[in-house]
Design a protein around this motif. Sequence first.
Motif, PDB file in Angstrom:
ATOM      1  N   GLN A 217       0.835  -1.203   0.000  1.00  0.00           N
ATOM      2  CA  GLN A 217       0.000   0.000   0.000  1.00  0.00           C
ATOM      3  C   GLN A 217       0.873   1.257   0.000  1.00  0.00           C
ATOM      4  O   GLN A 217       1.990   1.265   0.526  1.00  0.00           O
ATOM      5  N   ARG A 218       0.316   2.311  -0.576  1.00  0.00           N
ATOM      6  CA  ARG A 218       1.056   3.578  -0.710  1.00  0.00           C
ATOM      7  C   ARG A 218       1.222   4.246   0.651  1.00  0.00           C
ATOM      8  O   ARG A 218       0.290   4.285   1.463  1.00  0.00           O
ATOM      9  N   VAL A 219       2.404   4.770   0.898  1.00  0.00           N
ATOM     10  CA  VAL A 219       2.716   5.451   2.153  1.00  0.00           C
ATOM     11  C   VAL A 219       2.913   6.934   1.875  1.00  0.00           C
ATOM     12  O   VAL A 219       3.602   7.312   0.919  1.00  0.00           O
ATOM     13  N   GLU A 220       2.304   7.782   2.704  1.00  0.00           N
ATOM     14  CA  GLU A 220       2.478   9.225   2.566  1.00  0.00           C
ATOM     15  C   GLU A 220       2.979   9.798   3.890  1.00  0.00           C
ATOM     16  O   GLU A 220       2.469   9.466   4.953  1.00  0.00           O
ATOM     17  N   ILE A 221       3.979  10.657   3.800  1.00  0.00           N
ATOM     18  CA  ILE A 221       4.542  11.296   4.979  1.00  0.00           C
ATOM     19  C   ILE A 221       3.717  12.534   5.317  1.00  0.00           C
ATOM     20  O   ILE A 221       3.366  13.321   4.432  1.00  0.00           O
ATOM     21  N   ASN A 222       3.406  12.691   6.596  1.00  0.00           N
ATOM     22  CA  ASN A 222       2.687  13.871   7.047  1.00  0.00           C
ATOM     23  C   ASN A 222       3.491  15.131   6.735  1.00  0.00           C
ATOM     24  O   ASN A 222       4.692  15.197   7.014  1.00  0.00           O
ATOM     25  N   ALA A 223       2.846  16.121   6.141  1.00  0.00           N
ATOM     26  CA  ALA A 223       3.553  17.340   5.729  1.00  0.00           C
ATOM     27  C   ALA A 223       4.139  18.081   6.931  1.00  0.00           C
ATOM     28  O   ALA A 223       5.239  18.652   6.838  1.00  0.00           O
ATOM     29  N   PHE A 224       3.448  18.055   8.047  1.00  0.00           N
ATOM     30  CA  PHE A 224       3.950  18.738   9.248  1.00  0.00           C
ATOM     31  C   PHE A 224       5.244  18.077   9.722  1.00  0.00           C
ATOM     32  O   PHE A 224       6.235  18.763  10.017  1.00  0.00           O
ATOM     33  N   VAL A 225       5.247  16.747   9.772  1.00  0.00           N
ATOM     34  CA  VAL A 225       6.436  16.017  10.225  1.00  0.00           C
ATOM     35  C   VAL A 225       7.594  16.235   9.254  1.00  0.00           C
ATOM     36  O   VAL A 225       8.731  16.483   9.668  1.00  0.00           O
TER      37      VAL A 225
ATOM     38  N   TYR B  17       8.582  28.006   4.069  1.00  0.00           N
ATOM     39  CA  TYR B  17       8.820  26.994   3.040  1.00  0.00           C
ATOM     40  C   TYR B  17       7.829  25.836   3.124  1.00  0.00           C
ATOM     41  O   TYR B  17       7.573  25.168   2.120  1.00  0.00           O
ATOM     42  N   VAL B  18       7.288  25.566   4.320  1.00  0.00           N
ATOM     43  CA  VAL B  18       6.407  24.405   4.461  1.00  0.00           C
ATOM     44  C   VAL B  18       5.105  24.587   3.691  1.00  0.00           C
ATOM     45  O   VAL B  18       4.384  23.614   3.453  1.00  0.00           O
ATOM     46  N   SER B  19       4.797  25.816   3.293  1.00  0.00           N
ATOM     47  CA  SER B  19       3.584  26.039   2.501  1.00  0.00           C
ATOM     48  C   SER B  19       3.682  25.349   1.145  1.00  0.00           C
ATOM     49  O   SER B  19       2.663  24.995   0.540  1.00  0.00           O
ATOM     50  N   ILE B  20       4.915  25.113   0.665  1.00  0.00           N
ATOM     51  CA  ILE B  20       5.120  24.485  -0.644  1.00  0.00           C
ATOM     52  C   ILE B  20       4.618  23.047  -0.646  1.00  0.00           C
ATOM     53  O   ILE B  20       4.157  22.543  -1.677  1.00  0.00           O
ATOM     54  N   ILE B  21       4.692  22.360   0.495  1.00  0.00           N
ATOM     55  CA  ILE B  21       4.242  20.968   0.549  1.00  0.00           C
ATOM     56  C   ILE B  21       2.826  20.841   1.108  1.00  0.00           C
ATOM     57  O   ILE B  21       2.397  19.764   1.506  1.00  0.00           O
ATOM     58  N   GLY B  22       2.100  21.960   1.143  1.00  0.00           N
ATOM     59  CA  GLY B  22       0.679  21.922   1.480  1.00  0.00           C
ATOM     60  C   GLY B  22       0.332  22.157   2.929  1.00  0.00           C
ATOM     61  O   GLY B  22      -0.833  22.005   3.308  1.00  0.00           O
ATOM     62  N   LEU B  23       1.307  22.510   3.768  1.00  0.00           N
ATOM     63  CA  LEU B  23       1.002  22.755   5.177  1.00  0.00           C
ATOM     64  C   LEU B  23       0.367  24.132   5.328  1.00  0.00           C
ATOM     65  O   LEU B  23       0.830  25.108   4.734  1.00  0.00           O
ATOM     66  N   ALA B  24      -0.685  24.197   6.138  1.00  0.00           N
ATOM     67  CA  ALA B  24      -1.489  25.420   6.234  1.00  0.00           C
ATOM     68  C   ALA B  24      -0.841  26.430   7.172  1.00  0.00           C
ATOM     69  O   ALA B  24      -1.344  26.712   8.260  1.00  0.00           O
ATOM     70  N   ASP B  25       0.285  27.011   6.757  1.00  0.00           N
ATOM     71  CA  ASP B  25       0.930  28.040   7.560  1.00  0.00           C
ATOM     72  C   ASP B  25       0.417  29.417   7.149  1.00  0.00           C
ATOM     73  O   ASP B  25      -0.541  29.537   6.375  1.00  0.00           O
ATOM     74  N   ILE B  26       1.060  30.463   7.657  1.00  0.00           N
ATOM     75  CA  ILE B  26       0.604  31.824   7.361  1.00  0.00           C
ATOM     76  C   ILE B  26       0.602  32.090   5.858  1.00  0.00           C
ATOM     77  O   ILE B  26      -0.377  32.599   5.294  1.00  0.00           O
ATOM     78  N   LEU B  27       1.700  31.756   5.203  1.00  0.00           N
ATOM     79  CA  LEU B  27       1.836  32.091   3.793  1.00  0.00           C
ATOM     80  C   LEU B  27       0.830  31.332   2.930  1.00  0.00           C
ATOM     81  O   LEU B  27       0.251  31.902   1.994  1.00  0.00           O
TER      82      LEU B  27
END
Length: 267
Positions: free
Chosen positions: A127-135, A208-218
């Motif tokens: 099965q496909r594994v996805e890493i949490n964007a926050f981690v 930079y974390v906004s690039i991987i979809g994390l809901a930060d300020i930017l």
Amino acid sequence: MGGLFSAPGSFWAWIGYIFDPLCGPAGVFTWFGQSTILACGDAGWGDEIALGLKTTVAVALLTLPVGLIIGFFVALGQQSEERSVRLASGIYTTIFRGLPELLTLFIIYYGLQILIQSVLTSFGYEQRVEINAFVAGMIALSVVFSAYCAEVLLSAFRAIPRGQYEAGYALGLHQGRTLGLIVLPQLIRIALPGLTNLWMILLKDTSYVSIIGLADILRQTGVAVRVTKQAFFFYIIACGLYLALAVISSIGLSYIERWAKRSGVRR
């Protein structure tokens, strides 16, 4: 089991609401943003931006101790009498200080998924594994922060006279207690100015974390811009939030530096 965790979850949600500086009872948007595009709730974008602020602060605060611990051990490794340990520590700092932060983030976010997927596949898990964007974001920022932190701590280590170590050994302290009781307090005072600068850089690098979809300020302000077409307004809001974090950090760090200097004088 759900009932067991529902009460603590509700409690922390309530605490988060009470101390929310934007949409809490005493929040800026609650008092000054009603009937505007920044209103909290369904009427405006206040809640979304408040969530982005919480995410940014959480990433920075969780990255800081991880990066400090890794950087401390890397700095120790750079002083090791074992040549292979010094070489490995030097390679670590060279790589993560030389790579752009965004590239490091991509390598960890996508590369870690590939690595974990390959390991699991070898054990028959398809099965496909996805890493949490926050981690992933926290790990990427931690390794970059630790590489710079190691250099700051290494300079601080070298600024401590060798006699300080010898004094500890003369008192019958083993190497670990000498490091903890004699060297570490001096190390903190010497390295603190450099570490405060790294913290300010870390606050900015969280974007930079906004690039991987994390809901930060930017990311949250970017979503608001795409929907409302009011780019200048929302990016000014983002600027204000980052500057507010910088001012609050500067005040807190100034207090810590004064406390460290007073502690040094008392000793």
